[in-house]
Enzyme design. Sequence first.
Site, mmCIF file in Angstrom:
data_model
loop_
_atom_site.group_PDB
_atom_site.id
_atom_site.type_symbol
_atom_site.label_atom_id
_atom_site.label_comp_id
_atom_site.label_asym_id
_atom_site.label_seq_id
_atom_site.Cartn_x
_atom_site.Cartn_y
_atom_site.Cartn_z
ATOM 1 N N ARG A 137 -14.375 -36.531 25.866
ATOM 2 C CA ARG A 137 -15.241 -35.773 24.964
ATOM 3 C C ARG A 137 -15.236 -34.293 25.338
ATOM 4 N NH1 ARG A 137 -20.626 -39.300 25.578
ATOM 5 N NH2 ARG A 137 -19.961 -39.081 27.740
ATOM 6 N N ASP A 186 -17.019 -30.330 24.651
ATOM 7 C CA ASP A 186 -18.292 -29.708 24.306
ATOM 8 C C ASP A 186 -18.178 -28.852 23.054
ATOM 9 O OD1 ASP A 186 -19.532 -30.766 26.577
ATOM 10 O OD2 ASP A 186 -18.889 -29.081 27.817
ATOM 11 N N ARG A 218 -15.272 -25.354 33.100
ATOM 12 C CA ARG A 218 -15.887 -24.052 32.818
ATOM 13 C C ARG A 218 -16.664 -23.519 34.022
ATOM 14 N NH1 ARG A 218 -19.129 -25.369 27.601
ATOM 15 N NH2 ARG A 218 -19.868 -23.214 27.872
ATOM 16 N N TYR A 242 -6.376 -29.491 31.052
ATOM 17 C CA TYR A 242 -7.038 -28.443 30.272
ATOM 18 C C TYR A 242 -6.366 -27.095 30.537
ATOM 19 C CZ TYR A 242 -11.239 -31.209 29.084
ATOM 20 O OH TYR A 242 -12.114 -32.139 28.588
#
Length: 255
Positions: A49, A51, A196, A109
């Site tokens: 998932r 954000d 992040r 990522y």
Amino acid sequence: MRIALGVEYDGTDFLGWQRLGTGRTVQGVLEEALSFVANTPIEVTCAGRTDAGVHGRCQVVHFDTDVQRQDRGWILGTNSRLPTEVAVRWLRHVPDAFHARFSARARRYRYTLLNRPIRPALDARFVAWERLPLDVERMQAGAQHLIGEHDFNAFRTVACQAPNPVRTIHALQIERDDDRIHFEIQANAFLHHMVRNIIGSLLPVGLGERPPEWVGEVLRGRDRALAGPTAPACGLTFLRPLYPDEFGLPAEVCL
């Protein structure tokens, strides 16, 4: 039968991947489009998932159905019902043993940062911005403290629901391309906001405000309050999950 899809999306105007009671989500619009093609409700399971504001280059999902459609019909029909920010890229029939989340052995990522005095205009939806010059070598040195299996409690949001904060980072590469800095990180799995928060903790090192060793100190401290701020969502893209070859998926998502 079980079907796997590769999906890309611009997450800027979505409230994230996961379907919610109200609000626009990537899962919500994908399930709505698939259900139209199938003429029956379809629910999907994703590899990871994302954000609100985070993008997906090749999110992998699976769903089960008895409905018979040609592969071309599934893809073109679904894409015709999706908003322009979301597209199904490919489809594969997979064995029942395949699970988009649990079969994945790693996830990758990329975080892209525009590093120049002037803010972005054309690419503002897809890059974060730092106006002060960053030292890539210092950030690379700091990143080395995160490679391997560690307790990443210091780099997850306080709202993270994962029962175990231990994760294994396989690689964390930082490269400058003119005025852009790309951070690519691969791990077996990630905690909520983990990428992040890692980026937000490497930036003080790149700015010269903290030494590279500070990243290791934060890691060992296991306290979110010790780490840097959460980097903006716009710079983050979920590149792909990675699976064993046995499932017959496209090469871009195979180990």
